[in-house]
Scaffold this motif. Structure first.
Motif, PDB file in Angstrom:
ATOM      1  N   ARG A 158       0.822  -1.214   0.000  1.00 38.90           N
ATOM      2  CA  ARG A 158       0.000   0.000   0.000  1.00 38.90           C
ATOM      3  C   ARG A 158       0.857   1.265   0.000  1.00 38.90           C
ATOM      4  O   ARG A 158       0.445   2.305  -0.526  1.00 38.90           O
ATOM      5  N   ALA A 159       2.049   1.173   0.588  1.00 38.74           N
ATOM      6  CA  ALA A 159       2.952   2.333   0.574  1.00 38.74           C
ATOM      7  C   ALA A 159       3.589   2.552  -0.792  1.00 38.74           C
ATOM      8  O   ALA A 159       3.954   3.677  -1.135  1.00 38.74           O
ATOM      9  N   SER A 160       3.699   1.469  -1.579  1.00 41.84           N
ATOM     10  CA  SER A 160       4.440   1.571  -2.834  1.00 41.84           C
ATOM     11  C   SER A 160       3.582   1.493  -4.085  1.00 41.84           C
ATOM     12  O   SER A 160       4.089   1.736  -5.182  1.00 41.84           O
ATOM     13  N   GLY A 161       2.313   1.187  -3.951  1.00 38.85           N
ATOM     14  CA  GLY A 161       1.461   0.940  -5.115  1.00 38.85           C
ATOM     15  C   GLY A 161       0.674   2.141  -5.595  1.00 38.85           C
ATOM     16  O   GLY A 161       1.098   3.295  -5.465  1.00 38.85           O
ATOM     17  N   VAL A 162      -0.511   1.844  -6.134  1.00 37.56           N
ATOM     18  CA  VAL A 162      -1.311   2.880  -6.788  1.00 37.56           C
ATOM     19  C   VAL A 162      -1.716   3.988  -5.823  1.00 37.56           C
ATOM     20  O   VAL A 162      -1.854   5.159  -6.222  1.00 37.56           O
ATOM     21  N   GLY A 163      -1.907   3.656  -4.550  1.00 36.24           N
ATOM     22  CA  GLY A 163      -2.285   4.668  -3.565  1.00 36.24           C
ATOM     23  C   GLY A 163      -1.112   5.242  -2.809  1.00 36.24           C
ATOM     24  O   GLY A 163      -1.299   6.007  -1.860  1.00 36.24           O
ATOM     25  N   GLY A 164       0.111   4.873  -3.234  1.00 35.27           N
ATOM     26  CA  GLY A 164       1.317   5.357  -2.570  1.00 35.27           C
ATOM     27  C   GLY A 164       2.328   5.855  -3.578  1.00 35.27           C
ATOM     28  O   GLY A 164       2.047   6.750  -4.375  1.00 35.27           O
ATOM     29  N   MET A 165       3.509   5.230  -3.577  1.00 35.80           N
ATOM     30  CA  MET A 165       4.635   5.721  -4.365  1.00 35.80           C
ATOM     31  C   MET A 165       4.350   5.764  -5.865  1.00 35.80           C
ATOM     32  O   MET A 165       4.610   6.774  -6.534  1.00 35.80           O
ATOM     33  N   ALA A 166       3.825   4.680  -6.443  1.00 38.14           N
ATOM     34  CA  ALA A 166       3.561   4.657  -7.884  1.00 38.14           C
ATOM     35  C   ALA A 166       2.500   5.687  -8.265  1.00 38.14           C
ATOM     36  O   ALA A 166       2.633   6.391  -9.276  1.00 38.14           O
TER      37      ALA A 166
END
Length: 310
Positions: A158-166
């Motif tokens: 969740r930190a790195s995906g569509v709602g986070g980093m990406a």
């Protein structure tokens, strides 16, 4: 003597943990295939190692290790969790440097992966680092409790995906060609996703491994959020006025690409005020977590972010 008042003690600890992380990363990027893997192609592995084993402060794994340590948890588990986050962070840098993204030639004073190898290899190196990060985070040596490992994997996703980093990178790219500059709220949201989410999760991961109480975990998450926002504003300030030789990458690129930053919106002076306000919020959140002197190193980390020169 505390980490908060003695920067030399903090820097020594940062260097020590950084060395331990480096050793862990070396072992994770060894040539021998793991059980279930068929082979590790040499060129791909070389590109992955180029993108990861290039120095750096290793701040994200440091935050995992030191948050867990402040809560009484040490050993291989926090180190592996921190290394997993660093692998994912390095994947993001390799992809951000690509011509289709930020088009950078230098990273940490060395040619970027697509320059040292080629674009296709750089894309695959990033892909492989991303998946390796979840391999490491979900593997038994990271924590004996499957529920803890699952929570770490979900948090990292969740930190790195569509709602986070990406997602934050998508907003950043869109801002470059937007018809009007982003307002303050939009810039804060973009930066909280692109950079802040993974830094916040680094502290969250240490809290998960350290079995923090709900109150302490919420306070530490607020610390991570403020710390991540301060880090990005400090990065924007460095890009505007930093020394390219110290930075190890091209300076002034944000203005050249019409990037949406705190500096572009409010100017250097106000950006520095905002950075310092966020550092104070991070320190206060550590106090609220009730860690006492065990939290000194997290307070020092916030001060380090504000004062860094690269």
């Amino acid at each position: 003597m505390t980490y908060e008042t003695d920067s030399s003690a903090f820097l020594a600890r940062l260097k020590q943990v950084g060395g331990e992380v480096e050793g862990m990363l070396e072992s994770l990027l060894a040539a021998a295939p793991l059980p279930g893997e068929i082979a590790r192609p040499a060129r791909l592995l070389d590109a992955m190692r180029h993108g990861v084993l290039a120095g750096g402060k290793r701040l994200r794994p440091f935050l995992v290790v030191e948050t867990a340590r402040a809560l009484g948890q040490t050993g291989e588990g926090p180190l592996r969790a921190g290394a997993a986050i660093e692998l994912l962070h390095c994947y993001s840098l390799i992809h951000d440097d690509l011509p289709a993204m930020d088009d950078d030639d230098l990273r940490r004073g060395r040619p970027t992966v697509h320059k040292a190898f080629d674009e296709a290899t750089a894309i695959l190196a990033g892909d492989a680092l991303l998946t390796l990060a979840f391999d490491v985070m979900g593997d038994l040596p990271t924590h004996p409790d499957g529920a803890i490992r699952a929570a770490l994997c979900v948090g990292l996703a969740r930190a790195s995906g569509v709602g986070g980093m990406a997602g934050g990178q998508m907003l950043d790219l869109a801002a470059e060609s937007a018809p009007a500059p982003l307002d303050a709220h939009a810039i804060e949201r973009l930066q909280a996703m692109k950079t802040g989410a993974l830094l916040r999760f680094s502290i969250d991961a240490g809290a998960i491994i350290g079995h923090a109480t709900p109150h302490a975990r919420a306070s530490l998450s607020r610390c991570g959020g403020a710390l991540g926002a301060a880090f990005q504003i400090a990065d924007d300030i460095l890009d505007a006025e930093g020394d390219e030789a110290k930075l190890g990458k091209r300076a002034g690129k944000d203005a050249a690409r019409n990037k949406a930053t705190y500096v572009s919106a409010f100017g250097l002076d106000q950006a520095k005020v905002a950075r310092d306000r966020l550092v104070a919020q991070a320190e206060a959140a550590v106090d609220e977590a009730g860690l006492g002197e065990s939290g000194d190193i997290l307070r020092a980390a916030a001060l380090f972010i504000a004062a860094r020169t690269n």
